[in-house]
Design a protein around this motif. Structure first.
Motif, PDB file in Angstrom:
ATOM      1  N   GLU A 131      -6.545   0.952   6.224  1.00  0.00           N
ATOM      2  CA  GLU A 131      -7.556   1.319   5.239  1.00  0.00           C
ATOM      3  C   GLU A 131      -7.064   1.134   3.803  1.00  0.00           C
ATOM      4  OE1 GLU A 131      -6.682   3.098   7.785  1.00  0.00           O
ATOM      5  OE2 GLU A 131      -8.491   3.299   9.037  1.00  0.00           O
ATOM      6  N   SER A 132      -5.783   0.946   3.616  1.00  0.00           N
ATOM      7  CA  SER A 132      -5.208   0.852   2.270  1.00  0.00           C
ATOM      8  C   SER A 132      -5.310  -0.557   1.687  1.00  0.00           C
ATOM      9  CB  SER A 132      -3.727   1.259   2.309  1.00  0.00           C
ATOM     10  OG  SER A 132      -3.561   2.516   2.910  1.00  0.00           O
ATOM     11  N   TYR A 133      -5.861  -1.497   2.431  1.00  0.00           N
ATOM     12  CA  TYR A 133      -5.854  -2.906   2.041  1.00  0.00           C
ATOM     13  C   TYR A 133      -6.487  -3.126   0.662  1.00  0.00           C
ATOM     14  CZ  TYR A 133      -6.521  -7.965   2.521  1.00  0.00           C
ATOM     15  OH  TYR A 133      -6.499  -9.315   2.330  1.00  0.00           O
ATOM     16  N   SER A 134      -7.728  -2.730   0.486  1.00  0.00           N
ATOM     17  CA  SER A 134      -8.439  -2.968  -0.776  1.00  0.00           C
ATOM     18  C   SER A 134      -7.815  -2.201  -1.928  1.00  0.00           C
ATOM     19  CB  SER A 134      -9.917  -2.579  -0.628  1.00  0.00           C
ATOM     20  OG  SER A 134     -10.541  -3.355   0.371  1.00  0.00           O
ATOM     21  N   ALA A 135      -7.398  -0.962  -1.634  1.00  0.00           N
ATOM     22  CA  ALA A 135      -6.790  -0.146  -2.690  1.00  0.00           C
ATOM     23  C   ALA A 135      -5.481  -0.752  -3.174  1.00  0.00           C
ATOM     24  CB  ALA A 135      -6.565   1.277  -2.184  1.00  0.00           C
ATOM     25  N   LEU A 136      -4.704  -1.331  -2.251  1.00  0.00           N
ATOM     26  CA  LEU A 136      -3.446  -1.964  -2.636  1.00  0.00           C
ATOM     27  C   LEU A 136      -3.684  -3.159  -3.552  1.00  0.00           C
ATOM     28  CD1 LEU A 136      -1.142  -1.918   0.498  1.00  0.00           C
ATOM     29  CD2 LEU A 136      -0.599  -1.048  -1.768  1.00  0.00           C
TER      30      LEU A 136
ATOM     31  N   GLN B 111      -2.800  -7.713   6.949  1.00  0.00           N
ATOM     32  CA  GLN B 111      -3.566  -6.737   7.738  1.00  0.00           C
ATOM     33  C   GLN B 111      -3.759  -7.298   9.140  1.00  0.00           C
ATOM     34  OE1 GLN B 111      -7.565  -6.005   6.437  1.00  0.00           O
ATOM     35  NE2 GLN B 111      -7.574  -3.930   7.259  1.00  0.00           N
ATOM     36  N   LYS B 112      -3.246  -6.531  10.109  1.00  0.00           N
ATOM     37  CA  LYS B 112      -3.335  -6.985  11.497  1.00  0.00           C
ATOM     38  C   LYS B 112      -3.626  -5.781  12.374  1.00  0.00           C
ATOM     39  CE  LYS B 112      -1.477 -10.634  14.268  1.00  0.00           C
ATOM     40  NZ  LYS B 112      -0.540 -11.752  14.292  1.00  0.00           N
ATOM     41  N   SER B 113      -4.710  -5.917  13.130  1.00  0.00           N
ATOM     42  CA  SER B 113      -5.189  -4.801  13.963  1.00  0.00           C
ATOM     43  C   SER B 113      -5.449  -3.602  13.054  1.00  0.00           C
ATOM     44  CB  SER B 113      -4.171  -4.476  15.061  1.00  0.00           C
ATOM     45  OG  SER B 113      -3.978  -5.631  15.887  1.00  0.00           O
ATOM     46  N   ASP B 114      -4.858  -2.465  13.354  1.00  0.00           N
ATOM     47  CA  ASP B 114      -5.078  -1.276  12.541  1.00  0.00           C
ATOM     48  C   ASP B 114      -3.902  -0.981  11.628  1.00  0.00           C
ATOM     49  OD1 ASP B 114      -3.320  -0.719  14.510  1.00  0.00           O
ATOM     50  OD2 ASP B 114      -4.098   1.299  14.941  1.00  0.00           O
ATOM     51  N   ARG B 115      -3.022  -1.959  11.428  1.00  0.00           N
ATOM     52  CA  ARG B 115      -1.842  -1.747  10.599  1.00  0.00           C
ATOM     53  C   ARG B 115      -1.833  -2.713   9.409  1.00  0.00           C
ATOM     54  NH1 ARG B 115      -0.662   2.909  11.168  1.00  0.00           N
ATOM     55  NH2 ARG B 115       1.433   2.541  10.308  1.00  0.00           N
ATOM     56  N   LEU B 116      -1.216  -2.250   8.333  1.00  0.00           N
ATOM     57  CA  LEU B 116      -1.071  -3.046   7.120  1.00  0.00           C
ATOM     58  C   LEU B 116       0.412  -3.171   6.802  1.00  0.00           C
ATOM     59  CD1 LEU B 116      -2.279  -4.482   4.629  1.00  0.00           C
ATOM     60  CD2 LEU B 116      -2.319  -2.255   3.477  1.00  0.00           C
TER      61      LEU B 116
ATOM     62  N   GLU C 277       8.715   0.744  -8.260  1.00  0.00           N
ATOM     63  CA  GLU C 277       7.343   0.319  -8.530  1.00  0.00           C
ATOM     64  C   GLU C 277       6.546   0.168  -7.244  1.00  0.00           C
ATOM     65  OE1 GLU C 277       5.504  -2.975 -11.486  1.00  0.00           O
ATOM     66  OE2 GLU C 277       6.585  -3.830  -9.763  1.00  0.00           O
ATOM     67  N   LEU C 278       7.169  -0.452  -6.236  1.00  0.00           N
ATOM     68  CA  LEU C 278       6.475  -0.640  -4.969  1.00  0.00           C
ATOM     69  C   LEU C 278       6.181   0.698  -4.293  1.00  0.00           C
ATOM     70  CD1 LEU C 278       5.334  -2.778  -3.112  1.00  0.00           C
ATOM     71  CD2 LEU C 278       7.576  -2.980  -2.014  1.00  0.00           C
ATOM     72  N   LEU C 279       7.124   1.626  -4.348  1.00  0.00           N
ATOM     73  CA  LEU C 279       6.886   2.964  -3.796  1.00  0.00           C
ATOM     74  C   LEU C 279       5.758   3.673  -4.518  1.00  0.00           C
ATOM     75  CD1 LEU C 279      10.489   4.328  -3.098  1.00  0.00           C
ATOM     76  CD2 LEU C 279       8.640   4.086  -1.427  1.00  0.00           C
ATOM     77  N   LYS C 280       5.708   3.517  -5.841  1.00  0.00           N
ATOM     78  CA  LYS C 280       4.649   4.176  -6.634  1.00  0.00           C
ATOM     79  C   LYS C 280       3.292   3.622  -6.274  1.00  0.00           C
ATOM     80  CE  LYS C 280       3.426   6.879 -10.122  1.00  0.00           C
ATOM     81  NZ  LYS C 280       1.998   6.621 -10.179  1.00  0.00           N
ATOM     82  N   ILE C 281       3.206   2.304  -6.062  1.00  0.00           N
ATOM     83  CA  ILE C 281       1.927   1.699  -5.684  1.00  0.00           C
ATOM     84  C   ILE C 281       1.448   2.276  -4.357  1.00  0.00           C
ATOM     85  CG2 ILE C 281       0.840  -0.461  -4.951  1.00  0.00           C
ATOM     86  CD1 ILE C 281       2.617  -1.900  -6.986  1.00  0.00           C
ATOM     87  N   ILE C 282       2.362   2.377  -3.394  1.00  0.00           N
ATOM     88  CA  ILE C 282       1.986   2.899  -2.071  1.00  0.00           C
ATOM     89  C   ILE C 282       1.607   4.374  -2.154  1.00  0.00           C
ATOM     90  CG2 ILE C 282       2.855   3.343   0.251  1.00  0.00           C
ATOM     91  CD1 ILE C 282       4.618   0.856  -0.067  1.00  0.00           C
ATOM     92  N   GLU C 283       2.358   5.156  -2.904  1.00  0.00           N
ATOM     93  CA  GLU C 283       2.077   6.589  -3.015  1.00  0.00           C
ATOM     94  C   GLU C 283       0.745   6.857  -3.708  1.00  0.00           C
ATOM     95  OE1 GLU C 283       5.439   8.147  -5.005  1.00  0.00           O
ATOM     96  OE2 GLU C 283       6.774   8.032  -3.237  1.00  0.00           O
TER      97      GLU C 283
ATOM     98  N   THR D 219      -6.155  -3.571  -5.599  1.00  0.00           N
ATOM     99  CA  THR D 219      -6.525  -3.025  -6.913  1.00  0.00           C
ATOM    100  C   THR D 219      -5.294  -2.550  -7.677  1.00  0.00           C
ATOM    101  OG1 THR D 219      -8.670  -2.331  -6.035  1.00  0.00           O
ATOM    102  CG2 THR D 219      -7.931  -1.319  -8.102  1.00  0.00           C
ATOM    103  N   GLN D 220      -4.399  -1.847  -6.969  1.00  0.00           N
ATOM    104  CA  GLN D 220      -3.180  -1.361  -7.602  1.00  0.00           C
ATOM    105  C   GLN D 220      -2.309  -2.517  -8.113  1.00  0.00           C
ATOM    106  OE1 GLN D 220      -1.630   1.733  -8.199  1.00  0.00           O
ATOM    107  NE2 GLN D 220      -3.704   2.548  -7.935  1.00  0.00           N
ATOM    108  N   LEU D 221      -2.197  -3.566  -7.320  1.00  0.00           N
ATOM    109  CA  LEU D 221      -1.379  -4.706  -7.728  1.00  0.00           C
ATOM    110  C   LEU D 221      -1.955  -5.365  -8.983  1.00  0.00           C
ATOM    111  CD1 LEU D 221      -0.609  -6.367  -4.275  1.00  0.00           C
ATOM    112  CD2 LEU D 221       0.988  -5.126  -5.743  1.00  0.00           C
ATOM    113  N   GLU D 222      -3.264  -5.499  -9.046  1.00  0.00           N
ATOM    114  CA  GLU D 222      -3.891  -6.096 -10.228  1.00  0.00           C
ATOM    115  C   GLU D 222      -3.688  -5.224 -11.458  1.00  0.00           C
ATOM    116  OE1 GLU D 222      -7.860  -6.630  -8.868  1.00  0.00           O
ATOM    117  OE2 GLU D 222      -7.480  -8.651  -8.079  1.00  0.00           O
ATOM    118  N   GLN D 223      -3.734  -3.897 -11.271  1.00  0.00           N
ATOM    119  CA  GLN D 223      -3.506  -2.992 -12.396  1.00  0.00           C
ATOM    120  C   GLN D 223      -2.063  -3.048 -12.884  1.00  0.00           C
ATOM    121  OE1 GLN D 223      -4.773   0.852 -10.975  1.00  0.00           O
ATOM    122  NE2 GLN D 223      -6.969   0.390 -11.235  1.00  0.00           N
ATOM    123  N   LYS D 224      -1.135  -3.372 -12.011  1.00  0.00           N
ATOM    124  CA  LYS D 224       0.274  -3.472 -12.387  1.00  0.00           C
ATOM    125  C   LYS D 224       0.623  -4.836 -12.991  1.00  0.00           C
ATOM    126  CE  LYS D 224       1.759   0.569 -10.899  1.00  0.00           C
ATOM    127  NZ  LYS D 224       2.370   1.575 -11.815  1.00  0.00           N
ATOM    128  N   GLY D 225      -0.358  -5.703 -13.163  1.00  0.00           N
ATOM    129  CA  GLY D 225      -0.122  -6.995 -13.790  1.00  0.00           C
ATOM    130  C   GLY D 225       0.190  -8.120 -12.833  1.00  0.00           C
TER     131      GLY D 225
END
Length: 459
Positions: free
Chosen positions: A143-148, A418-423, A439-445, A150-156
């Motif tokens: 479920e985090s696919y779209s949100a991730l 994204q594969k099956s129910d995992r990202l 930075e990567l941890l902050k994006i995920i959190e 968005t976060q990446l685009e916000q981080k430049g």
């Protein structure tokens, strides 16, 4: 096929012009060769700083004798044979610069440009096992696919998508930085070479009040225009010296005017050490001084001027002297010696005996006449340099600073699948590894604040 035919084909293969050219490029682009060339340029540049440049042969004979030779080998003959008296314009030093520049160009086209091209290509991961080779990776809920994204685009990050795969990158400027650094160094080398080929170095010793054109050329580049072609002259309006309370030279000054052929002033400046005059691409440095002459009066005669010459002292300071006739038929006279422009002079008779000391405008009785020294005439020693390569070198140094700053920018890459129910998510960077991990941890959190996420350990 005979053995001879086989050998002929083998020789033809190795002597193929394209193959030889590629091999030559590989040799020139070798990092070890570049380091050796850079070290050689540094060593000879240091030698050009330590060994006085552009001096006369007697100067080198006096300061670099054959016995004992400096370091056991460095004598004036070695200096002259190798051209160490004008290092920066010798053919071998210019050849080193050309070869080093060629190495930079070859390295830029064979390594830097391909690396930049590779960094600009985007590639997608299609299998989870591909994330295992990354230094940082994690597994999340799908479920985090779209949100991730968005976060990446916000981080430049610049994001690329293909079906269920995502590739994101930022900091491509960090890959351009090394190319800019190489280009800057090539520009600096080109400026140095052009300056050596199109510039000149001259020295003049001009008395106060004198006017001169540039004539005493010490070094001149192959493509340098003649200084005599300049349509202007330089006038020394005045030369003077400031002394310390204990009588030593504190600073010496030259009041210079650049004038045209009709005597009209084009530029004016009072120069001293480290404060030169620059005009029409030519720089006038204050480097030396001397005593050009003396104005004297015998009894009530008209004031007349005599030249003064520097006398040999075997390294024990500097003294100037002249001979002053005390009779109209020049049968008698005295010697006048001076060590500076402060005004105290020593007078010796024809037998070499000290007659007395005299100051400016103070009369002295000698040989039955009254000798009066009116004024010592100082002369200014100017080093005159034209270096058309300086603007190019300065441009190169400015670009070099920009390129170094660009090189510090991290080039970061992130992959998602994204594969099956995992990202699956992972990434890498070429520098600032700890900062990238945070930075990567902050994006995920930010997208899964309630889920504890652990990145794979650094490899």
């Amino acid at each position: 096929m005979t053995l001879t035919d086989s050998s002929s084909e083998s020789l033809s293969y190795y002597l193929n012009p394209r193959r030889l050219f590629r091999r030559l490029i590989q040799v020139i682009a070798d990092l070890r060769l570049a380091i050796i060339l850079l070290l050689a340029i540094a060593v000879f540049s240091i030698s050009g700083t330590v060994i006085e440049q552009g001096e006369t042969i007697p100067f080198y004979q006096e300061n670099y004798p054959e016995d004992p030779a400096l370091f056991g080998f460095l004598s004036w003959k070695v200096i002259l044979i190798l051209g160490l008296n004008h290092v920066y314009s010798t053919w071998w030093f210019l050849s080193l610069l050309v070869l080093f520049g060629s190495s930079l160009i070859a390295c830029t086209f064979t390594r830097q440009f391909p690396a930049l091209k590779a960094a600009q290509r985007w590639n997608f991961y299609q299998e989870p096992r591909q994330f295992q080779k990354l230094a940082l990776s994690a597994e999340l809920e799908s479920e985090s696919y779209s949100a991730l994204i968005t976060q990446l685009e916000q981080k430049g990050y610049k994001v690329y998508q293909e079906n269920n795969s995502v590739y994101a990158r930022k900091g491509i400027i960090g890959k351009i930085g090394p190319i800019v650094v190489h280009a800057a160094m090539i520009i600096i080398l080109a400026g140095a070479i052009w300056g050596s080929l199109s510039g000149f170095l001259a020295q003049e010793m001009i008395p106060s009040g004198g006017t001169f054109g540039i004539r005493n050329i010490i070094e001149r580049g192959l493509f340098a225009s003649s200084p005599l072609s300049k349509n202007w002259l330089v006038r020394v309006n005045r030369f003077w010296i400031d002394y310390t309370p204990d009588g030593n030279v504190d600073q010496f000054y030259s009041d210079l005017s650049v004038i045209d052929k009709e005597g009209q002033e084009l530029d004016h400046k009072i120069i001293h050490v480290n404060q030169p005059l620059r005009y029409d691409g030519v720089t006038f440095y204050q480097t030396d001084w001397g005593i050009a002459g003396v104005q004297v009066q015998i009894n009530n005669s008209p004031i007349f001027q005599l030249p003064m010459a520097q006398l040999p002292t075997n390294g024990n300071g500097r003294i100037w002297g002249t001979w002053i006739p005390t009779k109209p038929d020049l049968s008698e006279g005295v010697s006048l010696l001076a060590r500076d422009l402060q005004g105290t002079m020593l007078v010796y008779n024809q037998q070499g005996q000290l007659t007395g000391a005299v100051r400016e405008s103070v009369p002295l009785q000698v040989n039955g006449v009254t000798l009066k020294v009116k004024q010592l005439i100082g002369s200014t020693g100017l080093q005159i340099k034209s270096d058309p390569g300086i603007p190019i070198v300065y441009t190169g140094f400015g670009l070099l600073m920009v390129g170094v700053m660009m090189s510090y920018v991290s080039h970061s890459q992130i992959w998602m699948l994204q594969k099956s129910d995992r990202l699956y998510i992972g990434g890498k960077t070429n520098r600032a590894q700890v900062g990238f991990e945070r930075e990567l941890l902050k994006i995920i959190e930010d997208i899964q604040p309630t889920q504890t996420t652990e990145l794979a350990p650094l490899k």
